[in-house]
Scaffold this motif. Structure first.
Motif, short mmCIF file in Angstrom:
data_model
loop_
_atom_site.label_atom_id
_atom_site.label_comp_id
_atom_site.label_asym_id
_atom_site.label_seq_id
_atom_site.Cartn_x
_atom_site.Cartn_y
_atom_site.Cartn_z
N LEU A 38 11.73 3.59 37.33
CA LEU A 38 13.07 4.13 37.15
C LEU A 38 13.88 3.98 38.43
CD1 LEU A 38 15.24 5.69 35.60
CD2 LEU A 38 14.06 7.82 36.23
N GLY A 39 13.26 4.27 39.56
CA GLY A 39 13.96 4.10 40.84
C GLY A 39 14.35 2.66 41.09
N ALA A 40 13.44 1.74 40.75
CA ALA A 40 13.74 0.32 40.96
C ALA A 40 14.95 -0.11 40.15
CB ALA A 40 12.51 -0.52 40.57
N ILE A 41 15.04 0.34 38.91
CA ILE A 41 16.13 -0.08 38.04
C ILE A 41 17.43 0.66 38.36
CG2 ILE A 41 16.91 -0.22 35.64
CD1 ILE A 41 14.60 -2.15 36.46
N PHE A 46 13.40 3.85 45.78
CA PHE A 46 12.99 5.19 45.38
C PHE A 46 14.14 5.96 44.75
CE2 PHE A 46 9.34 4.63 48.16
CZ PHE A 46 8.35 5.38 47.53
N ILE A 47 13.83 6.80 43.78
CA ILE A 47 14.76 7.85 43.40
C ILE A 47 14.96 8.69 44.66
CG2 ILE A 47 15.09 9.89 41.96
CD1 ILE A 47 13.25 8.56 39.88
N TYR A 245 10.68 0.44 27.87
CA TYR A 245 9.75 1.38 28.50
C TYR A 245 10.50 2.61 29.01
CZ TYR A 245 6.48 3.33 31.92
OH TYR A 245 5.69 4.20 32.64
N LEU A 246 11.58 2.41 29.74
CA LEU A 246 12.30 3.54 30.34
C LEU A 246 13.00 4.39 29.28
CD1 LEU A 246 13.77 1.92 33.58
CD2 LEU A 246 11.86 3.55 33.40
N LYS A 247 13.52 3.77 28.22
CA LYS A 247 14.13 4.55 27.14
C LYS A 247 13.08 5.42 26.46
CE LYS A 247 18.11 1.64 25.97
NZ LYS A 247 18.66 0.65 25.01
N HIS A 248 11.89 4.86 26.27
CA HIS A 248 10.81 5.64 25.68
C HIS A 248 10.44 6.83 26.57
CE1 HIS A 248 6.90 6.52 23.78
NE2 HIS A 248 6.44 6.61 25.02
N MET A 249 10.39 6.60 27.86
CA MET A 249 9.95 7.64 28.79
C MET A 249 11.04 8.68 29.08
SD MET A 249 6.76 7.20 29.61
CE MET A 249 6.62 8.20 31.08
N TYR A 253 18.14 6.83 30.66
CA TYR A 253 17.53 6.84 31.99
C TYR A 253 18.51 6.58 33.13
CZ TYR A 253 17.32 1.73 31.26
OH TYR A 253 17.62 0.41 31.00
N MET A 254 19.70 6.07 32.83
CA MET A 254 20.67 5.83 33.90
C MET A 254 21.46 7.09 34.25
SD MET A 254 20.09 2.78 34.85
CE MET A 254 21.48 2.38 35.92
N LYS A 255 21.32 8.13 33.44
CA LYS A 255 22.01 9.39 33.70
C LYS A 255 21.25 10.18 34.77
CE LYS A 255 23.65 13.61 31.43
NZ LYS A 255 23.72 14.37 30.15
N LEU A 256 21.94 10.66 35.79
CA LEU A 256 21.30 11.41 36.86
C LEU A 256 20.95 12.82 36.38
CD1 LEU A 256 23.51 10.41 39.93
CD2 LEU A 256 21.26 9.53 39.31
N PRO A 257 19.81 13.34 36.79
CA PRO A 257 19.43 14.70 36.40
C PRO A 257 20.22 15.75 37.17
CG PRO A 257 17.82 13.82 37.93
CD PRO A 257 18.77 12.70 37.64
#
Length: 271
Positions: A38-41, A46-47, A245-249, A253-257
């Motif tokens: 996720l950090g790579a993408i 790193f995140i 993979y990232l959508k499944h996890m 995934y591009m939205k910041l927490p």
């Protein structure tokens, strides 16, 4: 971002660089997974508020690396897992930089508890193709995992959000004399035998011993042969279909927490 987190991130990156040199030399496959991918993408590294690093390897490559090629790593890098260390708390392998000590946040109240800066390596294992057998397999693995956690009750992450049933199980389990009845190391070997006997060409595969457990099982095709992604100015491999993979996890995934969720991602402190 604190300076400690950034220091951990840079040390982790250097560990991965050395590991990947060995893997590439022997044509062994690997993938960035979880928050590292996720950090790579999302961040090309790193995140910013995360301080650990995870990669995964197909079971065959994982075993070859550990049995034959890990000895080629620089002398300040050490392999730690339940087979090399009977007191090791986890199933997965850690590659540790012995020049730096850290304390896991979850263990900060345990006297003299420390580890070394490290990256985690998970084996990728298949699962039964039959849906009923696959669910039974999940039940077996998760039962062993839960039992190990209860035996090693000091290592339970108390800050982690859990269901009412999980909380009740932990409360009851931690008040039973399980350490007298079970050896965590022997239970790890039971898990190992269960994982290793799974088909390596099955439809679904993944890293069930990761933090997300069964959610880390995905269609095997997501991994594919892998492709290179930018990470902290370097190129490391991740799943071929990173988006699926990232959508499944993680969903979007591009939205910041939220700020609170970011704070919960810190795992280590330098000592």
């Amino acid at each position: 971002m604190t300076s400690d987190i950034r220091k951990l991130q840079l040390i982790d990156t250097d560990i991965l660089k050395d590991v990947v040199k060995t893997l590439d030399r022997h044509h062994l496959n690997y993938y960035m997974i979880g928050g590292t991918l996720l950090g790579a993408i999302r961040h090309k590294g790193f995140i910013p508020w995360d301080d650990d690093m995870d990669i995964a390897m197909p079971r065959r490559d994982y075993e070859l690396f550990l049995s034959k090629f890990a000895r080629e790593l620089p002398t300040n890098l050490a392999v730690d897992n339940f087979k090399t260390n009977k007191k090791y708390k986890y199933y997965i392998t850690r590659i540790e930089n012995t020049d730096y000590k850290v304390r896991e946040i979850r263990n900060q109240n345990i006297e003299d508890s420390f580890a070394h800066v490290s990256i985690d390596i998970f084996p990728i294992d298949g699962t039964p193709n039959n849906e009923f057998l696959r669910k039974f397999y999940y039940f077996q693995v998760l039962s062993y995992r839960a039992l190990i956690s209860l035996v090693q009750k000091d290592n339970i992450d108390r800050a982690r959000k859990r269901s009412a049933l999980e909380k009740l199980t932990i409360f009851i389990g931690t008040h039973l004399p399980l350490r007298r009845l079970f050896s965590a190391n022997k239970l790890q070997y039971k898990i190992d035998r269960l994982l290793r006997k799974q088909k390596q060409n099955s439809e679904f595969a993944g890293t069930i011993m990761g933090a997300y457990r069964v959610k880390e099982i995905v269609p095997r095709k997501y991994f594919g042969e892998g492709r290179l992604y930018e990470f902290e100015g370097h190129k490391f491999k991740g799943p071929s279909d990173y988006d699926a993979y990232l959508k499944h996890m993680y969903g979007d995934y591009m939205k910041l927490p939220s700020k609170e969720q970011r704070e919960s991602k810190k795992h280590f402190e330098i000592i």
